[in-house]
Design a protein around this motif. Structure first.
Motif, short mmCIF file in Angstrom:
data_model
loop_
_atom_site.label_atom_id
_atom_site.label_comp_id
_atom_site.label_asym_id
_atom_site.label_seq_id
_atom_site.Cartn_x
_atom_site.Cartn_y
_atom_site.Cartn_z
N SER A 108 0.55 -0.76 0.27
CA SER A 108 0.41 0.21 -0.12
C SER A 108 0.55 1.16 0.02
O SER A 108 0.20 2.30 -0.85
CB SER A 108 -0.95 0.13 1.07
OG SER A 108 -0.60 0.48 2.63
N VAL A 109 2.49 1.15 0.49
CA VAL A 109 2.98 2.39 -0.23
C VAL A 109 4.38 2.56 -0.19
O VAL A 109 2.61 3.62 -1.53
CB VAL A 109 3.81 2.24 1.67
CG1 VAL A 109 4.92 3.15 1.22
CG2 VAL A 109 3.63 2.27 3.23
N GLN A 110 4.01 1.69 -1.13
CA GLN A 110 4.43 1.63 -2.94
C GLN A 110 3.02 2.25 -3.89
O GLN A 110 3.69 3.13 -4.45
CB GLN A 110 5.03 0.15 -3.41
CG GLN A 110 6.40 0.25 -3.03
CD GLN A 110 6.78 -0.95 -3.19
OE1 GLN A 110 5.63 -2.28 -4.05
NE2 GLN A 110 7.90 -2.17 -2.50
N ASP A 111 2.04 1.72 -3.24
CA ASP A 111 1.34 2.21 -4.48
C ASP A 111 0.63 3.66 -4.05
O ASP A 111 0.17 4.59 -4.76
CB ASP A 111 -0.77 1.62 -4.21
CG ASP A 111 -0.76 0.20 -5.34
OD1 ASP A 111 0.47 0.09 -5.59
OD2 ASP A 111 -0.79 -0.59 -3.69
N THR A 112 0.94 4.48 -2.97
CA THR A 112 0.21 5.72 -2.67
C THR A 112 1.62 6.25 -3.06
O THR A 112 1.80 8.06 -3.18
CB THR A 112 0.40 6.17 -0.94
OG1 THR A 112 1.04 5.23 -0.13
CG2 THR A 112 -1.18 5.06 -0.68
N GLY A 113 3.04 6.55 -3.08
CA GLY A 113 4.29 6.82 -3.26
C GLY A 113 4.94 7.03 -1.72
O GLY A 113 5.53 8.44 -2.19
N CYS A 114 4.29 6.80 -0.76
CA CYS A 114 4.99 7.05 0.43
C CYS A 114 6.95 6.11 0.33
O CYS A 114 6.96 5.63 -0.32
CB CYS A 114 4.79 6.65 1.95
SG CYS A 114 5.51 6.75 2.88
N LEU A 142 5.55 9.88 -9.80
CA LEU A 142 4.70 11.45 -10.80
C LEU A 142 3.81 12.67 -10.18
O LEU A 142 4.47 13.41 -10.52
CB LEU A 142 5.05 11.32 -12.48
CG LEU A 142 4.66 12.42 -13.57
CD1 LEU A 142 6.28 12.63 -13.22
CD2 LEU A 142 4.77 11.30 -14.54
N ASP A 143 3.19 11.54 -10.47
CA ASP A 143 2.30 13.02 -9.18
C ASP A 143 2.33 14.20 -7.95
O ASP A 143 1.31 14.63 -7.75
CB ASP A 143 0.39 12.25 -8.80
CG ASP A 143 0.15 11.70 -10.11
OD1 ASP A 143 0.35 11.66 -11.58
OD2 ASP A 143 -1.13 11.41 -10.08
N ASN A 144 3.02 13.54 -7.60
CA ASN A 144 3.51 14.19 -6.47
C ASN A 144 4.75 15.19 -6.81
O ASN A 144 4.77 16.04 -5.65
CB ASN A 144 4.30 13.13 -5.30
CG ASN A 144 3.18 12.35 -4.85
OD1 ASN A 144 1.78 12.14 -4.96
ND2 ASN A 144 3.86 11.20 -4.21
N TYR A 145 4.84 15.08 -7.98
CA TYR A 145 6.00 16.58 -8.72
C TYR A 145 5.36 17.46 -9.59
O TYR A 145 5.39 18.08 -10.04
CB TYR A 145 6.80 15.79 -9.13
CG TYR A 145 7.89 14.73 -7.85
CD1 TYR A 145 8.99 15.65 -7.29
CD2 TYR A 145 7.77 13.31 -7.45
CE1 TYR A 145 9.94 14.78 -5.91
CE2 TYR A 145 7.88 13.06 -6.80
CZ TYR A 145 9.21 13.43 -5.90
OH TYR A 145 9.76 12.46 -4.97
N GLY A 146 3.11 17.51 -9.48
CA GLY A 146 2.77 18.62 -9.66
C GLY A 146 2.51 17.66 -11.07
O GLY A 146 1.72 19.07 -12.01
N LEU A 162 8.30 15.10 -14.55
CA LEU A 162 9.06 14.35 -14.64
C LEU A 162 10.38 15.10 -14.52
O LEU A 162 10.53 14.06 -13.52
CB LEU A 162 8.95 13.82 -15.59
CG LEU A 162 9.72 12.32 -16.42
CD1 LEU A 162 9.28 11.33 -15.09
CD2 LEU A 162 9.70 12.05 -17.22
N ALA A 163 10.69 16.07 -14.59
CA ALA A 163 12.21 16.12 -14.65
C ALA A 163 12.38 16.23 -12.59
O ALA A 163 13.19 15.76 -12.15
CB ALA A 163 12.30 17.46 -15.08
#
Length: 415
Positions: free
Chosen positions: A23-29, A42-46, A59-60
């Motif tokens: 679940s942590v991998q799926d949420t990107g924690c 990627l979504d956590n970086y805008g 992505l950069a």
């Protein structure tokens, strides 16, 4: 003795820990134990992932964070979303290994104006990374239709210009690219240059048969490369093998439409080329222009040697077996009757069967000044499509030997 009741709580804890980790991998924690990869979503970086807004800088930023991680990292492109990317360079060296996991889709702009005139050759470009894996089952879409329409090979009145390669790897070592769909590249789909210890597997590469210069996999100046279990349908070479390639193994590839499996072209502009230890094994070709091909320009130098094409099935292929030391690209002027050539030697064509639309099923067109040598033809059975008659072969300046049953008879019995 330890009882079953002892193991039950331990098993529950183990299952819970695995569930939590997933679940942590799926949420990107990014809070991980020392044995787990850190995931950068990627979504956590805008990134918006709507296929309309430009997600290049997101992505950069995500790449820079993953590349700076002291622990093994996963850069995750989430499933079910489409990310619009302009030309981008993702560079190393990185502090640890990276898995670039593409589960969603990456798509290029439809307009050619998104590229500058100074750098039209790249779209997604990864360089100087060791221990990189790119996988995930997602799609990389070059959106190349506008580029094809404006190619000099499509419209003869237009000047010939470079177009982007969808996915390029430069100076990458211990590289793995697995389980991806690469479609409709502007020009070449996957390029491997100046790399070592490369594994390309389970790639589906597709573009219309009329799309110009859309090679499936292009390999140059690289060594210890393996390509396996790929389906490639494009408008140019399924696999193109260029100068500086050594120790390449290609196996279990389905190709067509396209121009087949090609070594070269080598020696253009009177350059030196060196290619050796190439093994092409277990390939099926459907409706391709060529099957097993070696092509070199007049006036070049160097060698293409120790090459094996074996266990190949040709289905409606125009030129099943061809060596052409007088190659000429229609888009470039050719200088005729030059005495130097790229040496072609120790080439085996073995266990090749199927059908051709050309009566000339074997064509060995070699240099008068530097003939092909050590050419072996073994267990060949090539017949005209639809049983419309027998096939033939043509040889010029080729030194060959026949083993087993070979149809058509090599070079009408002449060496």
């Amino acid at each position: 003795m330890l009882t079953r009741s002892f193991f039950a709580p331990l098993l529950v804890l183990l299952l819970l820990s695995v569930s939590n980790a997933n679940s942590v991998q799926d949420t990107g924690c990014s809070l991980k134990s020392s044995t787990q990869k850190i995931v950068f979503v990627l979504d956590n970086y805008g990134a918006r992932g709507d296929g309309k807004h430009d997600d290049t800088q997101a992505l950069a930023r995500a790449w820079n964070a993953a590349c700076s991680s002291s622990r093994p990292a996963v850069l995750l492109v989430p499933k079910g979303k489409t990310y619009l990317l302009k030309a981008i360079t993702l560079s190393g060296p990185c502090k640890s290994n990276i898995v670039f996991k593409v589960k969603g889709s990456l798509i290029a702009p439809s307009s050619m104006s998104a590229w500058s005139e100074n750098d039209r050759r790249r779209w997604i470009f990864l360089q100087r990374v060791t221990g990189l894996t790119v996988n995930g089952g997602g799609t990389i879409n070059g959106n190349g239709e506008m580029w094809w329409k404006n190619s000099c090979k499509t419209n003869k009145v237009l000047p010939c210009k470079e177009a982007p390669t969808a996915l390029s790897f430069h100076l990458c070592n211990s590289l793995k690219v697995d389980n991806l769909k690469i479609v409709n590249s502007q020009q070449m789909h996957v390029s491997v240059q100046d790399c070592s210890n490369v594994h390309l597997a389970r790639l589906t590469i597709t573009a219309p048969g009329t799309s110009p210069n859309t090679d499936g996999i292009h390999i140059t100046h690289s060594k210890y490369v393996q390509v396996r279990d790929c389906l490639i349908r494009t408008g140019d070479d399924c696999v193109s093998i260029e100068n500086g390639t050594h120790n390449l193994h290609v196996t279990r590839v389905v190709c067509g439409p396209g121009h087949g499996i090609s070594i070269g072209s080598l020696g253009d502009h009177e350059s030196r080329a060196e290619v050796s230890r190439i093994y092409i094994d277990t390939v099926r070709l459907y409706g391709t222009t060529n099957g097993a091909r070696i092509k070199t320009w007049q006036g070049g130098s160097g060698y293409a040697k120790d090459i094996v094409f074996q266990n190949m099935i040709m289905d409606n292929v125009q030129n099943p077996i061809i060596i052409d030391q007088n190659y000429c690209d229609s888009a470039k002027p050719c200088t005729k009757n030059q005495k130097s050539a790229v040496e072609v030697r120790n080439v085996v064509f073995k266990n090749i069967r199927g059908t051709t639309i050309s009566r000339d099923a074997i064509n060995l067109s070699c240099s008068k000044d530097l003939p092909c040598s050590g050419i072996a033809l073994e267990n060949i059975d090539l017949n005209l499509e639809g049983g419309k008659g027998g096939t033939e072969s043509t040889c010029q300046n080729a030194r060959w030997k026949k083993f087993g049953n070979v149809v058509p008879l090599p070079c009408k019995g002449k060496k």
